[in-house]
Design an enzyme around this catalytic site. Structure first.
Site, mmCIF file in Angstrom:
data_model
loop_
_atom_site.group_PDB
_atom_site.id
_atom_site.type_symbol
_atom_site.label_atom_id
_atom_site.label_comp_id
_atom_site.label_asym_id
_atom_site.label_seq_id
_atom_site.Cartn_x
_atom_site.Cartn_y
_atom_site.Cartn_z
ATOM 1 N N ASP A 193 0.791 -1.250 -0.070
ATOM 2 C CA ASP A 193 -0.098 0.000 0.034
ATOM 3 C C ASP A 193 0.851 1.251 -0.055
ATOM 4 O OD1 ASP A 193 -2.018 1.779 0.011
ATOM 5 O OD2 ASP A 193 -3.358 0.772 1.813
HETATM 6 C C1 BGC Z 1 -4.892 3.411 -0.094
HETATM 7 C C2 BGC Z 1 -4.776 2.695 -0.911
HETATM 8 C C3 BGC Z 1 -4.658 3.187 -2.631
HETATM 9 C C4 BGC Z 1 -3.191 4.006 -2.592
HETATM 10 C C5 BGC Z 1 -3.068 4.754 -3.686
HETATM 11 C C6 BGC Z 1 -3.389 4.169 0.033
HETATM 12 O O1 BGC Z 1 -3.527 5.460 0.810
HETATM 13 O O2 BGC Z 1 -5.022 2.942 1.087
HETATM 14 O O3 BGC Z 1 -6.139 1.863 -1.098
HETATM 15 O O4 BGC Z 1 -4.804 2.330 -3.445
HETATM 16 O O5 BGC Z 1 -3.345 4.726 -1.112
HETATM 17 O O6 BGC Z 1 -3.866 6.006 -3.721
#
Ligand code: BGC
Length: 750
Positions: free
Chosen positions: A228
């Site tokens: 993530d």
């Molecule tokens: C979120 C993800 C997301 C990623 C990119 C993160 O903060 O938890 O779900 O895909 O950011 O934006």
């Protein structure tokens, strides 16, 4: 040597390390001298949040189509529909040159307060797994990848980057893993995104057991694991644990650490090669298969979004107020959401769309509607002038339709709600409307359950959730009966926050102990025999359905058998409709502490009035199993089970019993602290019992009275060593009993 191996053989150590992190926020790196392309990934899951690289504002994303969020689509219980939504998104990705859409998001809805529940699927792992697998298959049918997220146990936003989700392995395996497991086994997502949080003290981004053992070795995941965004704690540890791609870029810092670790021998280069291979395989899979000429047809996809919304909206209550008449009755739409609906939640899934339909405009195309704003959408406090104006309109109307819900600021990625209430101004408006009009219908726009103190006073409740950019037209179609509601709840709506399974501890800070174990959602409310506002699986229709003729292919099954269950469903009402038939399995063996029933099958059938169709389910032994930690695997105890077919988890229409037998033996090694209940009722324990019982009877009861039931009660919780004191048994006799037990159990297991 294949192309990717050849490239890897030519890459320098630095280039390989570099490929394991992003070029920027959204791209993988290229290696120009070898022709390795860079590809783009984009947030989803219910639309494209592709960063607009051509625009002036780098934070802006392109104008896209906002499909209903997962809180809504989950209520469709419709695999085909999810596949279709996936296909549409796959096409959009091709048109925009996106290699991977970052979704679906399948974390379990443990508490209604989780700020991201609106983009998660369900409280039930089976439903979450089935629908997500279909979505993934749809997207990937276009050779565009998905990234199922957030693996794993990311069920709160508070402290999501540093809190440890602590729980037993059984809880992980039965509740927090299966959505991922099913998706991997049924749809092989090109990528998996690991979560920010820790699990039992280990960051998901460096959890060898999670990423290498469970995800890859056990489930057979073949793609790459991506962090993530910013979830990497220790990059070298992470790489060794199976985290391939770090996103976004770390400015080269972590790449340098990988290089250093390989040079010092801390990390093997082979391991790095494996990660690079997994990343490049997916990069080329997209790059080599993509074709030209794809168009992002925003109008056509808006229509698809409307179709999906119509399949997802849930009619919670209807005392005959719906569908609305369009024959000149005086109808009042009240509440800002009628004109300005809430269609999605905040955070990384937020789609930039301007093409939003609202129910007021859509309904006005069908008949005359009066409107009053009633309250300010983003506020808690009552605006007296708006309230009084709305109440006056209520008095002069035949039916009042109040569009209520949660303000944007209540539900977002990054934080959790602190309560389950709607703003006071909205609750007050509904109460006041009910005082002056006895035909009040509430339409809800929310991403997660709210308390409904006015529920008994209103004549209908329609749960629209956050239904995407076509919310307005879909809602109007359902309200006026141009479409028949057919969604069912993918989560329980509890009466109040304090009823919820983790109300005492949610949300944790450094550690959150998931003490309710497998008793999440209906598994908890059922076991506690609690009243809920609306149960899991509930949803009404404008027609009626009757279930009949439940048949099982066998009354007795064992490990490798497939049980076929079929049931007839008839539309006994007056209009076309769709019914979601649910199959629950109840363990009646009493062997382990288990939920009263668990969803193990569902299907949606379309029926004309008077029509009957047969719905068929197939169950393997996993449907009867729980995760036995001693065995380290799934285990279906010998004994009786019940198949329950229902319209909801609390409306079971038909049941049938069967017996499951297993040849799997639980590990057993007797010792001085073995407890009597572990063997006293088993055939393998008989000989030892015969050896010990006379002495125990003498010791405990002085031989005066011999009642087997009393013996049972007294000794079942005793460790064997205890009978030295109570039974006056010698060490030799005790050892003889232990040896006898081990001999008989090993005979059985062998
Ligand atoms: C979120 C993800 C997301 C990623 C990119 C993160 O903060 O938890 O779900 O895909 O950011 O934006």
């Amino acid at each position: 040597m294949n192309k990717i191996d050849e490239i890897i053989s030519k890459l320098t150590l630095e280039e390989k390390a570099g490929l394991c992190s992003g070029a920027d926020f959204w791209h993988t790196k290229s290696v120009d001298r070898l022709g390795v392309p860079s590809v783009m990934v984009s947030d989803g899951p219910h639309g494209l949040r592709k960063q607009d690289l051509t625009g002036e504002d780098p934070n802006n994303s392109i104008e896209a189509v906002c499909f209903p969020a997962a809180c809504a689509t989950a209520c469709s219980f419709d695999r085909e529909l999810m596949y279709g939504m996936g296909e549409a998104l796959g096409e959009e990705c091709l048109a925009e040159d996106i290699s991977v859409i970052l979704g679906p998001a399948v974390n379990i809805k443990r508490s209604p307060l989780c700020g991201r529940n609106f983009e998660y699927v369900s409280e039930d792992p089976y439903l979450a797994g089935e629908l997500s697998a279909s979505y993934i298959n749809g997207v990937q049918s276009r050779n565009v990848g998905t990234s199922i997220k957030h693996f794993a146990a990311n069920s709160q936003e508070t402290a999501r980057m540093y809190c440890s989700s602590d729980m037993t392995e059984r809880t992980l395996r039965e509740i927090y893993f299966p959505a991922f497991e099913t998706a991997v086994k049924k749809s092989q997502p090109h990528t998996v995104m690991c979560s920010y949080n820790l699990i039992n003290g280990v960051y998901s981004s460096e959890n060898d057991w999670l990423l290498n053992k469970v995800l890859r070795d056990e489930w057979g995941f073949e793609g790459y694991v991506v962090s993530d965004w910013g979830a990497v704690n220790d990059r070298v540890k992470g790489l060794a644990a199976g985290l391939d791609l770090e996103m976004p870029a770390s400015g080269g810092l972590n790449d340098a650490k990988i290089v250093k670790a390989v040079k010092s021998g801390e990390l093997s280069e082979e391991l790095l090669d494996k990660a690079v291979k997994r990343i490049l395989t997916q990069v080329y899979r997209y790059h080599d298969n993509k074709t030209d000429g794809h168009v992002f047809d925003r109008q056509a996809d808006h229509k698809k979004a409307a179709d999906i919304a119509r399949e997802s909206i849930v009619l919670l209550k209807n005392e005959g107020a719906l569908p609305l008449p369009s024959n000149g009755a005086k109808l009042a739409f009240i509440g800002e959401f009628a004109q300005n609906p809430r269609i999605q939640g905040g955070g990384s899934s937020h789609i930039n769309t301007k093409n939003i339909s609202n129910a007021l405009e859509s309904a006005k195309k069908l008949c005359d509607i009066s409107y009053a704003k009633g309250f300010n959408r983003e506020e808690n406090d009552t605006d007296t002038a708006l309230l009084e104006e709305a109440v006056t309109l209520c008095k002069n109307s035949d039916a009042v339709i109040i569009f209520a819900g949660l303000p944007d600021s209540f539900e977002s990625e990054g934080y959790d709600r602190t309560h389950m209430r709607m703003p006071d101004c909205q609750n007050e408006l509904i109460e006041r409307a009910c005082e002056v009009n006895d035909n009040v219908i509430v339409v809800l726009h929310n991403g997660s359950p709210v308390e409904m103190p006015w529920n008994d006073k209103v004549s209908a409740v329609l749960e629209v959730y956050l239904c995407g950019e076509a919310t307005g037209e879909a809602t109007a179609d359902i309200l006026f009966g141009n479409a028949n509601p057919c969604g069912k709840l993918a989560e329980t709506i509890p009466m109040k926050l304090s009823d919820t399974p983790c109300a005492l501890t949610f949300p944790g800070r450094r550690h959150e102990y998931y003490g309710e174990g497998v008793f999440v959602g209906y598994r908890y409310y059922d076991k506690k025999e609690m009243q809920v506002r609306y149960p899991f699986g509930h949803g009404l229709s404008y027609t009626e359905f009757e279930y009949s003729d439940l048949r099982l292919s066998a009354n007795e099954v064992s490990d490798d058998d497939i049980l076929t269950v079929s049931v007839n469903v008839t539309n006994t009402g007056n209009c076309f409709g769709k019914e979601i038939v649910q199959l629950y399995v109840a363990d009646k063996t009493g062997f382990a502490v288990r939920p009263l029933q668990e969803l193990k099958g569902f299907d949606k059938v379309a029926l004309n009035p008077g029509e009957t169709k047969t719905v068929t389910f197939e169950l393997d032994s996993r449907a009867f199993s729980y995760f036995n930690e001693e065995l380290g695997s799934w285990y279906a105890p010998n004994g009786k089970y019940e198949i329950r077919i229902g319209k909801s988890s609390r409306n079971i229409c038909l049941t049938a019993g069967l017996v499951h037998t297993t040849s799997v033996r639980l590990p057993f090694k007797a010792h001085e602290n073995t407890v009597f209940s572990d063997f006293m009722d088993l055939p393998e324990g008989k000989e030892a019992m015969e050896l010990l019982l006379p002495m125990i009877s003498q010791g405990l009861l002085g031989g005066s009275h011999f009642d087997p039931k009393m013996h049972r009660g007294m000794i079942e919780g005793m460790p064997l060593r205890q009978i030295r004191s109570f039974g006056g048994i010698s060490d030799e006799l005790l050892q003889q009993a232990i040896d006898t037990l081990n001999r008989n159990f090993s005979k059985k297991n062998g």
